[in-house]
Design a protein around this motif. Structure first.
Motif, mmCIF file in Angstrom:
data_model
loop_
_atom_site.group_PDB
_atom_site.id
_atom_site.type_symbol
_atom_site.label_atom_id
_atom_site.label_comp_id
_atom_site.label_asym_id
_atom_site.label_seq_id
_atom_site.Cartn_x
_atom_site.Cartn_y
_atom_site.Cartn_z
ATOM 1 N N ILE A 84 2.100 -10.849 -15.499
ATOM 2 C CA ILE A 84 1.122 -9.953 -16.130
ATOM 3 C C ILE A 84 1.684 -8.541 -16.274
ATOM 4 O O ILE A 84 2.265 -7.990 -15.332
ATOM 5 N N ASN A 85 1.463 -7.963 -17.447
ATOM 6 C CA ASN A 85 1.660 -6.532 -17.645
ATOM 7 C C ASN A 85 0.271 -5.904 -17.475
ATOM 8 O O ASN A 85 -0.615 -6.110 -18.299
ATOM 9 N N LEU A 101 -0.486 -3.642 -5.044
ATOM 10 C CA LEU A 101 -0.133 -3.513 -3.633
ATOM 11 C C LEU A 101 -0.597 -4.732 -2.825
ATOM 12 O O LEU A 101 0.094 -5.174 -1.912
ATOM 13 N N ARG A 102 -1.750 -5.302 -3.188
ATOM 14 C CA ARG A 102 -2.290 -6.430 -2.431
ATOM 15 C C ARG A 102 -1.755 -7.780 -2.916
ATOM 16 O O ARG A 102 -1.573 -8.703 -2.125
ATOM 17 N N HIS A 103 -1.557 -7.887 -4.225
ATOM 18 C CA HIS A 103 -1.182 -9.183 -4.826
ATOM 19 C C HIS A 103 -0.078 -8.979 -5.871
ATOM 20 O O HIS A 103 -0.311 -9.160 -7.070
ATOM 21 N N PRO A 104 1.122 -8.629 -5.442
ATOM 22 C CA PRO A 104 2.188 -8.316 -6.403
ATOM 23 C C PRO A 104 2.769 -9.526 -7.126
ATOM 24 O O PRO A 104 3.427 -9.393 -8.152
ATOM 25 N N GLU A 105 2.490 -10.735 -6.622
ATOM 26 C CA GLU A 105 3.240 -11.920 -7.071
ATOM 27 C C GLU A 105 3.029 -12.284 -8.534
ATOM 28 O O GLU A 105 3.916 -12.851 -9.164
ATOM 29 N N LEU A 110 3.540 -2.570 -14.377
ATOM 30 C CA LEU A 110 2.330 -1.773 -14.209
ATOM 31 C C LEU A 110 2.380 -0.604 -15.177
ATOM 32 O O LEU A 110 3.417 0.052 -15.318
ATOM 33 N N ILE A 111 1.270 -0.356 -15.855
ATOM 34 C CA ILE A 111 1.176 0.779 -16.782
ATOM 35 C C ILE A 111 -0.050 1.595 -16.387
ATOM 36 O O ILE A 111 -1.161 1.062 -16.309
#
Length: 258
Positions: A84-85, A101-105, A110-111
């Protein structure tokens, strides 16, 4: 252009196009129309997804940045999006930061556009003033460099919202929670490539906030848009999209071979 709002389980969202997901998160007073310029441009290259965040629908205890992030995580898992973007404006950026931070997988990049999470100009204890249309109009105009973008329709919607007492209470609760929920000590853990797009004339999360994110997030780049306030994707959609398009293309370039 009108887009179909899908309803599945407890989720309402727009999904247009095919390809890598580009998930767009609106802010505290945001709505789907905030991203019309991005939906129309990027639906030709990406699966553009705009979930409607339940800003005023959660119970008061969970009307927090963390509560919104939990909702976002359930939505992403339900739809099974990957790579995901994730793009967020204002409070939406704050929710996006917490999610990475919690679910980076599942997050590829990140924008952030005028994101809270480090500093924002607080709305104050008196906001929103119910029944004072001029006050609401002036507050709406502060979002933009060009105050005419705060259309009568936008101000009317905002005025109608804050005149329902429980909604006004929830808006204040969310605004205060966002200010208290400072992520300055955590954002250096973000490993995803991060694009920061800031209005040079943003008075809510001023330019120094974008510069601070740039210092703290390791793999980040910052772009300013001149004569632009807190919602660059609305106020300067062509410049915003051009910056975003270059960033997304660069992510998909094969690594240079030595």
């Amino acid at each position: 252009m009108q887009y179909e709002i899908k309803q599945e389980e407890k989720f309402r969202f727009i999904e247009e196009g095919e390809g890598e997901p580009l998930v767009l998160l609106h802010g505290l007073f945001g709505e789907l129309s905030n991203f019309s310029g991005q939906i129309e441009t990027f639906r030709h290259t990406h699966k553009v997804v705009v979930p409607i965040l339940p800003l005023l629908d959660l119970d008061l205890l969970h009307t927090t940045v963390s509560g919104l992030e939990k909702f976002l995580n359930k939505f992403i898992e339900y739809r099974d999006y990957k790579s995901i973007n994730l793009l967020g404006n204002s409070l939406g950026g704050h929710v996006g930061l917490m999610h990475v931070l919690r679910h980076p997988e599942r997050i590829k990049s990140l924008i952030l556009a005028g994101s809270s999470g480090l500093f924002e100009s607080g709305m104050g204890d008196t906001y929103p003033k119910r029944g004072d249309y001029e006050y609401i109009r002036k507050k709406a105009e502060l979002t933009f460099y060009d105050p005419s973008i705060a259309s009568k329709e936008l101000v009317d919607t905002l005025y109608e919202t804050v005149n329902v007492r429980i909604k006004a209470v929830k808006i204040i609760a969310l605004a205060k929670n966002a200010i208290r929920n400072n992520l300055g000590e955590e954002v250096s853990q973000i490993k995803q490539p991060t694009l920061l797009i800031w209005g040079n004339n943003d008075t809510i999360t001023p330019p120094f906030v974008g510069q601070e994110f740039l210092k703290l997030i390791p793999n980040s780049e910052l772009h300013f848009i001149d004569k632009c306030g807190h919602a660059p994707m609305m106020e300067k959609p062509e410049e915003f999209n051009s910056i975003l398009l270059k960033f997304l293309r660069k992510l998909n370039e094969p690594a240079a071979v030595a």
